[in-house]
Structures are given as C-alpha cells and as structure tokens.
Design a protein around this motif. Structure first.
Motif, mmCIF file in Angstrom:
data_model
loop_
_atom_site.group_PDB
_atom_site.id
_atom_site.type_symbol
_atom_site.label_atom_id
_atom_site.label_comp_id
_atom_site.label_asym_id
_atom_site.label_seq_id
_atom_site.Cartn_x
_atom_site.Cartn_y
_atom_site.Cartn_z
ATOM 1 N N UNK A 133 14.550 -15.332 -96.757
ATOM 2 C CA UNK A 133 16.009 -15.230 -96.691
ATOM 3 C C UNK A 133 16.435 -13.781 -96.859
ATOM 4 N N UNK A 154 22.684 -16.460 -99.211
ATOM 5 C CA UNK A 154 21.400 -16.214 -98.534
ATOM 6 C C UNK A 154 21.441 -16.698 -97.090
ATOM 7 N N UNK A 209 11.794 -16.829 -104.947
ATOM 8 C CA UNK A 209 11.469 -15.595 -105.624
ATOM 9 C C UNK A 209 12.739 -14.849 -106.009
ATOM 10 N N UNK A 263 23.562 -29.514 -101.774
ATOM 11 C CA UNK A 263 22.937 -28.993 -102.984
ATOM 12 C C UNK A 263 23.860 -28.000 -103.672
ATOM 13 N N UNK A 316 23.330 -24.725 -106.259
ATOM 14 C CA UNK A 316 22.420 -23.787 -106.904
ATOM 15 C C UNK A 316 23.238 -22.794 -107.726
ATOM 16 N N UNK A 351 22.675 -18.705 -109.122
ATOM 17 C CA UNK A 351 21.826 -17.539 -108.898
ATOM 18 C C UNK A 351 22.072 -16.527 -109.992
ATOM 19 N N UNK A 369 16.689 -15.881 -110.334
ATOM 20 C CA UNK A 369 16.810 -16.213 -108.920
ATOM 21 C C UNK A 369 17.641 -17.468 -108.720
ATOM 22 N N UNK A 370 17.404 -18.154 -107.640
ATOM 23 C CA UNK A 370 18.135 -19.375 -107.307
ATOM 24 C C UNK A 370 17.494 -20.580 -107.985
ATOM 25 N N UNK A 423 18.095 -24.887 -108.707
ATOM 26 C CA UNK A 423 18.810 -26.081 -108.286
ATOM 27 C C UNK A 423 19.481 -26.762 -109.478
ATOM 28 N N UNK A 441 21.790 -32.226 -106.581
ATOM 29 C CA UNK A 441 21.842 -32.413 -105.148
ATOM 30 C C UNK A 441 22.342 -33.820 -104.832
ATOM 31 N N UNK A 480 26.072 -21.351 -105.480
ATOM 32 C CA UNK A 480 25.962 -21.553 -104.040
ATOM 33 C C UNK A 480 25.803 -23.028 -103.720
ATOM 34 N N UNK A 500 20.869 -29.033 -96.038
ATOM 35 C CA UNK A 500 19.532 -28.920 -95.462
ATOM 36 C C UNK A 500 19.509 -29.547 -94.079
ATOM 37 N N UNK A 519 17.081 -24.843 -95.870
ATOM 38 C CA UNK A 519 18.350 -24.752 -96.572
ATOM 39 C C UNK A 519 19.229 -23.690 -95.936
ATOM 40 N N UNK A 520 20.512 -24.035 -95.798
ATOM 41 C CA UNK A 520 21.507 -23.087 -95.334
ATOM 42 C C UNK A 520 22.613 -23.041 -96.383
ATOM 43 N N UNK A 521 23.026 -21.820 -96.741
ATOM 44 C CA UNK A 521 23.887 -21.625 -97.889
ATOM 45 C C UNK A 521 25.304 -21.244 -97.499
#
Lengths: 112, 114
Positions: free
Chosen positions: A36, A44, A103, B33, B35, B37, B42-43, B45, B48, B90, B94, B103-105
């Motif tokens: 991403x 992202x 990550x 979902x 999330x 961050x 990081x991201x 979950x 969902x 976020x 999916x 996944x698209x955010x």
C-alpha cells in the motif's frame, strides 16, 4: 500470529532513480501479500499484490518480489517521481482480509 | 476511493463523551471494516461486518462498538472516549479477486480525545 516489519523507516532517493522498499514477515503460512501507498492525510491506497505461488509480479512502474525461503518481499519503483513520496507498507495474510497484518511503513522521500 | 466516504474527517472531543464515526459505501460491498492507525502499531482491526446486523470483533475491539443497519452504512461508536483512543480511524471494504480479498480504504477520520 503474524508480524510484519519493514527494514527502514525512511528512504530518500533522487528523482529518476529506482527505489527499493523491503519488508519481512514471520508466518510461513502467509500466502498473500499487498503493498500500500499512503500519502499524508489520506487513506492507504492499494498498489500491487502477489500470491505465494509467484515470486515476481509487475505493475505500472512497480515490481514486487517475493522470497518465501527467507520470508521477505520487496517493492521496486522504477524512475521514482516526486508524486511517489509517501509512506509505503506491506501487508501479509494467510486467509481472509480480516487476517491481514500490516507493517509500520517506510517513508519514501524523493529528492529533486 | 472504492466509493467509501467517512465522516467526520476531523473530530475533537473530551474524555468520557460518546463519539460515533460513520462509514458510507456506494458499491454494495458485503464486508466492511474499521481500523485504527497509530505510529507505533500500524493498522489494527477494530471490528468488521459481513452483512447487515452481522458484526464481529477484531484485534483491538475493547471500548468500541459497531452497528450496521443498512448495507451501505457501518458505524463505529466509542461509548466513553479515552485519550488512548486518539488515533486515525479508517473504514475499509474488501473485494475478492482471484481467490484473495483486497482491502480498499476510505480517507480516514482524525480523532483527538482531550
């Protein structure tokens, strides 16, 4: 569980050079990987993915390489442009989307 | 942007107050979902959903609840916000392609709890 880490938190490259961002994962059962791109203040953005039955996949100016033996993948960006400046992070999964582990990200800065 | 809209984009609230974040999608995706961050993690979950009224917990669900009364809307509620919930949130959907889910955010909500 899975852990995913990037080798360098920051990377600076000259405009026009190639960039390589590396990522390591821990779970040998992981069989799907995504890169991403995240620009400041945005969500992202999907760049490219690869399944474990492949070791290389190419997109537009990007290539992902997967080395399952050492559990490592890399993202190569050809002819890096100012618009490529962003945080890049990889994600690994052994199943569904909710099992994706992310990550922490490498900040790529493109120098003029 | 996969047809995802998050609102509000920014929110400042006080400790102990309830907060609801909204995610709206226009493409009839079944899975949605939430999330958070954070720089050091990081991201991760939170929750969902796999359909209307069907939700499940993620990795960091404590202190959060969700609801999905319509396919297009997925709400995240902090019943009593705490400073540790200051984060960027976020929403994602999916899509299944070639046997794997991507996944698209959305663009995110910056939440500050003072």
């Amino acid at each position: 569980g899975e852990s995913v880490g990037l080798h360098l938190p920051t990377l600076s490259v000259q405009e026009g050079d190639n960039s390589i961002i590396n990522c390591a994962y821990s779970n040998s059962a992981s069989d799907y990987f995504i890169w991403y791109k995240q620009e400041s203040g945005k969500g992202p953005q999907f760049i490219i993915d690869i399944r474990s039955n492949m070791d290389k996949r190419q997109g537009q100016r990007v290539t992902v390489l997967l080395n399952k033996t050492v559990k490592h993948l890399s993202l190569q960006i050809a002819a890096t442009q100012p618009g490529d400046s962003a945080v890049y992070f990889c994600a690994a999964s052994s199943g569904s989307a909710r099992q994706l582990t992310f990550g922490s990200g490498t900040q790529l800065t493109v120098l003029p | 942007d996969a047809g995802i809209t998050q609102s509000p984009r920014h929110k400042v609230t006080e400790t102990g107050t309830p907060v609801t974040l909204r995610c709206h999608q226009t493409e009839n995706h079944r899975y949605m979902y939430w999330y958070r961050q954070d720089p050091e993690h990081g991201l991760r979950l939170i929750h969902y959903s796999y359909g209307v009224k069907d939700t499940d917990k993620g990795e960091v669900s404590d202190g959060y609840s969700v609801s999905r009364s319509k396919t297009e809307d997925f709400l995240l509620t902090l019943e009593s916000a705490t400073s540790s919930q200051t984060s960027v949130y976020f929403c994602a959907i999916s899509e299944s392609q070639r046997g794997r889910e991507k996944l698209f955010f959305g663009s995110g909500t910056q939440l500050s709890v003072l």
